[in-house]
Design a protein around this motif. Sequence first.
Motif, PDB file in Angstrom:
ATOM      1  N   PHE A  44      27.571 -20.406   4.560  1.00 50.33           N
ATOM      2  CA  PHE A  44      28.332 -20.489   2.636  1.00 50.33           C
ATOM      3  C   PHE A  44      27.731 -20.666   1.742  1.00 50.33           C
ATOM      4  O   PHE A  44      26.783 -21.896   2.277  1.00 50.33           O
ATOM      5  CB  PHE A  44      29.624 -21.277   2.549  1.00 50.33           C
ATOM      6  CG  PHE A  44      31.110 -20.265   3.154  1.00 50.33           C
ATOM      7  CD1 PHE A  44      31.634 -19.122   2.676  1.00 50.33           C
ATOM      8  CD2 PHE A  44      31.166 -20.177   4.103  1.00 50.33           C
ATOM      9  CE1 PHE A  44      32.935 -18.537   3.088  1.00 50.33           C
ATOM     10  CE2 PHE A  44      32.386 -19.627   5.028  1.00 50.33           C
ATOM     11  CZ  PHE A  44      33.164 -19.099   4.040  1.00 50.33           C
ATOM     12  N   ARG A  45      27.157 -20.962   0.747  1.00 57.61           N
ATOM     13  CA  ARG A  45      26.388 -21.393  -0.247  1.00 57.61           C
ATOM     14  C   ARG A  45      27.487 -21.838  -1.150  1.00 57.61           C
ATOM     15  O   ARG A  45      28.697 -21.765  -1.403  1.00 57.61           O
ATOM     16  CB  ARG A  45      25.488 -19.692  -1.133  1.00 57.61           C
ATOM     17  CG  ARG A  45      24.749 -18.919  -0.143  1.00 57.61           C
ATOM     18  CD  ARG A  45      23.906 -18.086  -1.313  1.00 57.61           C
ATOM     19  NE  ARG A  45      24.645 -17.586  -2.442  1.00 57.61           N
ATOM     20  CZ  ARG A  45      25.581 -16.174  -1.509  1.00 57.61           C
ATOM     21  NH1 ARG A  45      25.165 -15.746  -0.329  1.00 57.61           N
ATOM     22  NH2 ARG A  45      26.109 -16.006  -2.677  1.00 57.61           N
ATOM     23  N   ALA A  46      26.818 -22.640  -1.785  1.00 54.31           N
ATOM     24  CA  ALA A  46      27.319 -24.073  -3.035  1.00 54.31           C
ATOM     25  C   ALA A  46      28.304 -22.972  -4.009  1.00 54.31           C
ATOM     26  O   ALA A  46      29.352 -23.761  -4.142  1.00 54.31           O
ATOM     27  CB  ALA A  46      26.406 -25.080  -3.435  1.00 54.31           C
ATOM     28  N   ASN A  47      28.074 -22.244  -4.687  1.00 50.10           N
ATOM     29  CA  ASN A  47      28.482 -21.735  -5.605  1.00 50.10           C
ATOM     30  C   ASN A  47      29.418 -20.310  -4.839  1.00 50.10           C
ATOM     31  O   ASN A  47      29.995 -19.170  -5.775  1.00 50.10           O
ATOM     32  CB  ASN A  47      27.205 -21.138  -6.341  1.00 50.10           C
ATOM     33  CG  ASN A  47      26.590 -19.282  -5.479  1.00 50.10           C
ATOM     34  OD1 ASN A  47      27.071 -19.373  -3.889  1.00 50.10           O
ATOM     35  ND2 ASN A  47      25.979 -18.688  -6.017  1.00 50.10           N
ATOM     36  N   MET A  48      29.500 -20.731  -3.978  1.00 55.12           N
ATOM     37  CA  MET A  48      30.820 -19.755  -3.604  1.00 55.12           C
ATOM     38  C   MET A  48      32.343 -20.657  -2.863  1.00 55.12           C
ATOM     39  O   MET A  48      33.443 -19.541  -3.193  1.00 55.12           O
ATOM     40  CB  MET A  48      30.411 -19.170  -2.142  1.00 55.12           C
ATOM     41  CG  MET A  48      29.510 -18.047  -1.811  1.00 55.12           C
ATOM     42  SD  MET A  48      28.430 -17.886  -0.573  1.00 55.12           S
ATOM     43  CE  MET A  48      29.817 -16.322  -0.222  1.00 55.12           C
ATOM     44  N   LEU A  49      31.920 -21.703  -2.991  1.00 48.68           N
ATOM     45  CA  LEU A  49      32.692 -23.412  -2.414  1.00 48.68           C
ATOM     46  C   LEU A  49      33.734 -22.679  -3.346  1.00 48.68           C
ATOM     47  O   LEU A  49      34.829 -22.707  -3.363  1.00 48.68           O
ATOM     48  CB  LEU A  49      32.767 -23.917  -2.591  1.00 48.68           C
ATOM     49  CG  LEU A  49      31.130 -23.961  -1.105  1.00 48.68           C
ATOM     50  CD1 LEU A  49      31.213 -25.291  -0.722  1.00 48.68           C
ATOM     51  CD2 LEU A  49      32.016 -23.558   0.020  1.00 48.68           C
ATOM     52  N   PRO A  50      33.763 -22.634  -5.062  1.00 52.63           N
ATOM     53  CA  PRO A  50      34.826 -22.550  -5.956  1.00 52.63           C
ATOM     54  C   PRO A  50      35.841 -21.668  -6.189  1.00 52.63           C
ATOM     55  O   PRO A  50      37.061 -21.759  -6.159  1.00 52.63           O
ATOM     56  CB  PRO A  50      34.210 -22.819  -7.317  1.00 52.63           C
ATOM     57  CG  PRO A  50      32.565 -23.675  -6.984  1.00 52.63           C
ATOM     58  CD  PRO A  50      32.356 -23.016  -5.451  1.00 52.63           C
ATOM     59  N   THR A  51      35.458 -19.967  -5.715  1.00 48.52           N
ATOM     60  CA  THR A  51      35.862 -18.848  -5.538  1.00 48.52           C
ATOM     61  C   THR A  51      37.060 -19.194  -4.304  1.00 48.52           C
ATOM     62  O   THR A  51      37.954 -18.684  -4.258  1.00 48.52           O
ATOM     63  CB  THR A  51      35.147 -17.882  -5.530  1.00 48.52           C
ATOM     64  OG1 THR A  51      34.381 -17.985  -6.479  1.00 48.52           O
ATOM     65  CG2 THR A  51      35.648 -16.844  -5.456  1.00 48.52           C
ATOM     66  N   LEU A  52      36.260 -19.825  -3.298  1.00 44.50           N
ATOM     67  CA  LEU A  52      36.723 -20.224  -1.878  1.00 44.50           C
ATOM     68  C   LEU A  52      38.328 -20.874  -2.500  1.00 44.50           C
ATOM     69  O   LEU A  52      39.389 -20.713  -2.166  1.00 44.50           O
ATOM     70  CB  LEU A  52      35.806 -20.041  -1.362  1.00 44.50           C
ATOM     71  CG  LEU A  52      36.734 -19.779   0.536  1.00 44.50           C
ATOM     72  CD1 LEU A  52      37.449 -18.859   0.970  1.00 44.50           C
ATOM     73  CD2 LEU A  52      35.350 -20.713   1.993  1.00 44.50           C
ATOM     74  N   ALA A  53      37.724 -22.077  -2.389  1.00 44.71           N
ATOM     75  CA  ALA A  53      38.564 -22.949  -2.646  1.00 44.71           C
ATOM     76  C   ALA A  53      40.153 -22.645  -3.890  1.00 44.71           C
ATOM     77  O   ALA A  53      41.197 -22.573  -3.179  1.00 44.71           O
ATOM     78  CB  ALA A  53      38.451 -24.216  -3.709  1.00 44.71           C
TER      79      ALA A  53
END
Length: 79
Positions: A48-57
Motif C-alpha cells: 500500500f502507498r501512503a496516499n492510499m491510506l486516507p481513502t482506505l480509512a
Amino acid sequence: MENTNVINLKFIRTRREDLRVTEAEVAKAFGMKASSHYYKYESGEYQFRANMLPTLAIMLRCSIDDFFCHPVRNGRVIK
C-alpha cells in the motif's frame, strides 16, 4: 533504525469483511479496473502507498493508525 511501520494486512481484510465492503468496491474507490488488482495489495503482493491510506480509512471507518502493527515490549505498545 529498523522500519517499524508494518501494515497489518489481516486487520484490513477482516475490517473490510466485517463491514461487508467488497474488494470490487475498494478497487473502484482507488480507480482500479479489477478487484484482482486490489487483492494484490491486501494479500501483500503489492505494498500500500501512503496516499492510499486516507481513502482506505474512510471506507473502513477507522483511523490510519489502525493499519499499522506496532511493536510491543513488556506488554506495552512502543510508538
